[in-house]
Design an enzyme around this catalytic site. Sequence first.
Site, PDB file in Angstrom:
ATOM      1  N   CYS A   2       0.823  -1.200   0.000  1.00  0.00           N
ATOM      2  CA  CYS A   2       0.000   0.000   0.000  1.00  0.00           C
ATOM      3  C   CYS A   2       0.862   1.257   0.000  1.00  0.00           C
ATOM      4  CB  CYS A   2      -0.942   0.070   1.193  1.00  0.00           C
ATOM      5  SG  CYS A   2      -1.864  -1.437   1.492  1.00  0.00           S
ATOM      6  N   ARG A  27       2.948   0.293  -5.359  1.00  0.00           N
ATOM      7  CA  ARG A  27       2.829  -0.392  -4.071  1.00  0.00           C
ATOM      8  C   ARG A  27       1.542  -1.198  -3.945  1.00  0.00           C
ATOM      9  NH1 ARG A  27       5.473   1.212   0.508  1.00  0.00           N
ATOM     10  NH2 ARG A  27       7.407   2.226  -0.022  1.00  0.00           N
ATOM     11  N   TRP A  74      -2.999  -2.634  -1.516  1.00  0.00           N
ATOM     12  CA  TRP A  74      -2.766  -4.032  -1.896  1.00  0.00           C
ATOM     13  C   TRP A  74      -3.365  -4.855  -0.753  1.00  0.00           C
ATOM     14  CZ3 TRP A  74      -0.100  -8.345  -0.017  1.00  0.00           C
ATOM     15  CH2 TRP A  74       0.065  -9.395  -0.929  1.00  0.00           C
ATOM     16  N   ASN A  98      -0.419   1.377   5.984  1.00  0.00           N
ATOM     17  CA  ASN A  98       0.365   0.409   5.201  1.00  0.00           C
ATOM     18  C   ASN A  98       0.987  -0.553   6.202  1.00  0.00           C
ATOM     19  OD1 ASN A  98       2.141  -0.954   3.508  1.00  0.00           O
ATOM     20  ND2 ASN A  98       3.689   0.667   3.633  1.00  0.00           N
ATOM     21  N   GLY A  99       0.759  -1.867   6.018  1.00  0.00           N
ATOM     22  CA  GLY A  99       1.320  -2.850   6.948  1.00  0.00           C
ATOM     23  C   GLY A  99       0.237  -3.792   7.434  1.00  0.00           C
ATOM     24  N   GLU A 479      13.587 -17.871 -13.396  1.00  0.00           N
ATOM     25  CA  GLU A 479      13.178 -16.493 -13.678  1.00  0.00           C
ATOM     26  C   GLU A 479      12.201 -16.454 -14.860  1.00  0.00           C
ATOM     27  OE1 GLU A 479      13.028 -13.727 -12.495  1.00  0.00           O
ATOM     28  OE2 GLU A 479      13.163 -12.181 -14.037  1.00  0.00           O
ATOM     29  N   LYS A 483       8.468 -14.953 -14.664  1.00  0.00           N
ATOM     30  CA  LYS A 483       7.999 -13.866 -15.550  1.00  0.00           C
ATOM     31  C   LYS A 483       6.709 -14.272 -16.246  1.00  0.00           C
ATOM     32  CE  LYS A 483       9.817 -11.061 -14.510  1.00  0.00           C
ATOM     33  NZ  LYS A 483      10.962 -10.814 -13.698  1.00  0.00           N
ATOM     34  N   GLU A 486       3.660 -14.478 -13.770  1.00  0.00           N
ATOM     35  CA  GLU A 486       3.124 -13.256 -13.178  1.00  0.00           C
ATOM     36  C   GLU A 486       2.434 -12.347 -14.180  1.00  0.00           C
ATOM     37  OE1 GLU A 486       5.896 -10.506 -11.333  1.00  0.00           O
ATOM     38  OE2 GLU A 486       7.489 -11.186 -12.641  1.00  0.00           O
ATOM     39  N   HIS A 502      14.012 -37.043 -12.504  1.00  0.00           N
ATOM     40  CA  HIS A 502      13.690 -37.430 -11.127  1.00  0.00           C
ATOM     41  C   HIS A 502      12.236 -37.114 -10.775  1.00  0.00           C
ATOM     42  CE1 HIS A 502      17.843 -38.428 -10.485  1.00  0.00           C
ATOM     43  NE2 HIS A 502      18.189 -37.250 -10.981  1.00  0.00           N
ATOM     44  N   LYS A 602       4.391  -3.772  -6.880  1.00  0.00           N
ATOM     45  CA  LYS A 602       5.815  -3.657  -7.197  1.00  0.00           C
ATOM     46  C   LYS A 602       6.674  -3.764  -5.938  1.00  0.00           C
ATOM     47  CE  LYS A 602       9.233  -2.716  -9.997  1.00  0.00           C
ATOM     48  NZ  LYS A 602       9.647  -3.863 -10.810  1.00  0.00           N
TER      49      LYS A 602
HETATM   50  C1  F6R Z   1       9.156 -10.440 -10.277  1.00  0.00           C
HETATM   51  C2  F6R Z   1       9.352  -9.418  -9.282  1.00  0.00           C
HETATM   52  C3  F6R Z   1       9.375  -9.825  -7.851  1.00  0.00           C
HETATM   53  C4  F6R Z   1      10.463  -9.042  -7.095  1.00  0.00           C
HETATM   54  C5  F6R Z   1      10.382  -9.362  -5.596  1.00  0.00           C
HETATM   55  C6  F6R Z   1      11.496  -8.679  -4.818  1.00  0.00           C
HETATM   56  O1  F6R Z   1       9.181  -9.912 -11.568  1.00  0.00           O
HETATM   57  O2  F6R Z   1       9.479  -8.268  -9.593  1.00  0.00           O
HETATM   58  O3  F6R Z   1       9.550 -11.182  -7.713  1.00  0.00           O
HETATM   59  O4  F6R Z   1      11.706  -9.385  -7.618  1.00  0.00           O
HETATM   60  O5  F6R Z   1       9.159  -8.941  -5.090  1.00  0.00           O
HETATM   61  O6  F6R Z   1      11.409  -7.296  -4.909  1.00  0.00           O
HETATM   62  P1  F6R Z   1      12.645  -6.386  -4.587  1.00  0.00           P
HETATM   63  O7  F6R Z   1      13.688  -6.675  -5.599  1.00  0.00           O
HETATM   64  O8  F6R Z   1      12.137  -4.986  -4.681  1.00  0.00           O
HETATM   65  O9  F6R Z   1      13.104  -6.736  -3.199  1.00  0.00           O
END
Ligand code: F6R
Length: 607
Positions: A2, A27, A74, A98-99, A479, A483, A486, A502, A602
């Site tokens: 948030c 956020r 969020w 927020n929290g 990764e 990607k 998400e 396995h 984010k």
């Molecule tokens: C995936 C993504 C998340 C962040 C994760 C850590 O594309 O963006 O998995 O990598 O939330 O976030 P940071 O790097 O800000 O600690």
Amino acid sequence: MCGIVGIVGREEVAERLLDGLRRLEYRGYDSAGIATDHGGRIERRRASGKLVNLARELAADPLPGCTGIAHTRWATHGGPTTNNAHPHATDEVAVVHNGIIENFKALRDELIGRGRVFTSETDTEVVAHLVSEKVEAGFDPVGAVREVLPRLHGAFALAILFRKHPDMLIGARLGSPLVVGYGEGETYLGSDALALGPLTQRIAYLDEGDWVVCTEEGAQVYDRDNKPVERAVTISGVTGELVSKGNHRHYMLKEIYEQPIVVAQTLRSYLQRMEERVTLPIPEFDLSAIKRVTIVACGTSFYAGMVAKYWFEQFARVPVDLDVASEFRYRAPVMEPGGLMIVISQSGETADTLAALRHAKAEGQTIAAVVNVPTSSMAREADLLLPTHAGPEIGVASTKAFTCQLAVLAALAANLAHAKGLFKDGEERQIVRHLGEAPAALNAALAYDESIQEMAGAVAGARDVLYLGRGTDYPLALEGALKLKEISYIHAEGYAAGEMKHGPIALIDENVPVIVIAPSGPLFEKTVSNMQEVQARGGKVILISDYDGIQAAGEGCIATITMPKVHPLIAPLVYAVPVQLLAYHVAVAKGTDVDQPRNLAKSVTVE
Ligand code: F6R
């Protein structure tokens, strides 16, 4: 997570609060709201969904007032409905938060027992009622907040508005970030300096347990023992401009394309190209005594750490422990004296990673933080700040931050090897040269965008997708799967290629595309054998390799993606590009919201 923003001043605030929320949408974006104090009443506008819904609401029914608070959410407790959107209010106060208030159930039961009526399912509403009760009992705002704060367990950043005091806002923080901004005849609260960019650059970061009384004239900060304290005012350097998408359809695509430039920008602080030496932005820091490295991060940043483990072991010969932050915190990790902990984070605010940092610091570890936001909590709390210079990353899926993290971590591993005197003749020079080639190689990888777009259809219809890789390509497989999950909502998993037999090979049939990441090099043959085991069982393979690799093993694949031939050191940076582009084009083909995928945010500032 948030985002919070608040203004106490002399001019109308609603539009400016909305602008602050736009800058905080990273956020969370599942609902939003604003409350102002106007004409002796608290008024609110709230809307579920993206911020544009709140903007519409405000356009239809404007909100007057010169003091106000705002929130983009969020959801943690209670679904993303309008009723659960902040601010939460009684007749006397409105609160944004927020929290997570961990003891909210007990507090809620207690309040209901005293006849308070709740209108949402959130944990936050208890704060509104607790403060309101005190105000109704005759406490002034300062007294009311001072009484209530010790009752709240968990993590919070709060901004509170009082009906009878339109000249005041009170903020508080414990575990979640909150900054105070100083303007001319106005004072601001925000989750970060970015939120306040157009309003002021004069920012004070609150410490853990601080709370603050803001008026038009300025702010008085109190520490957790309620003692008045001063917190340094710094100049944030954040401009009022919102980062634009340029000519790109999405932020994510723009950020993918920025990688050659931002990786070059980042490497400039870590390589002495003329002297062909690796260096650190903090040269006086002596790494030679480091005996053990612990790497902790979340999500994509964790995968960067996973690649780095290979490099630290290969170059610097130090043992590396690697953990996702949410697990590290709740194990009893053994950290040797003289150890280095590396936290990796784009935002520098991820709650679990920050908690791991604090835990390791308390255990006497030296903390290095590889972070992209230089004003973040991790950047401020680390002993050694190793910045990535990726610039603001707006797309929720991390792209350019990842490749910049890899660049910094490769340079750090090489610095450690140098400090330990492990480089043989010319080795350091070779590393500098190879890293120096990364920006051009990233550029060359981007040239395949169109062909990746053309083959995205082969993946877009799938329900499940597998990614395989070996060595440093294994974290890339993870990764790639992250990607794709998400932003396209397709179920995907990454596996170490050798692990397929396995168990996961049982998943293979003609409906599950298998994406194999295999640059030609020492591990190529092994990965190709695993790929052939998949093909022998009817699996449909997409091979990502260089020209030599495609020539050797491309036959029988449903598609191939050709990358430039690069040194294995920079292959993880270069192969990140097709992995990102593939996820991007699949998501576009499926019509999902690429930059703000469902259920995500984010910056993850809750545990
Ligand atoms: C995936 C993504 C998340 C962040 C994760 C850590 O594309 O963006 O998995 O990598 O939330 O976030 P940071 O790097 O800000 O600690």
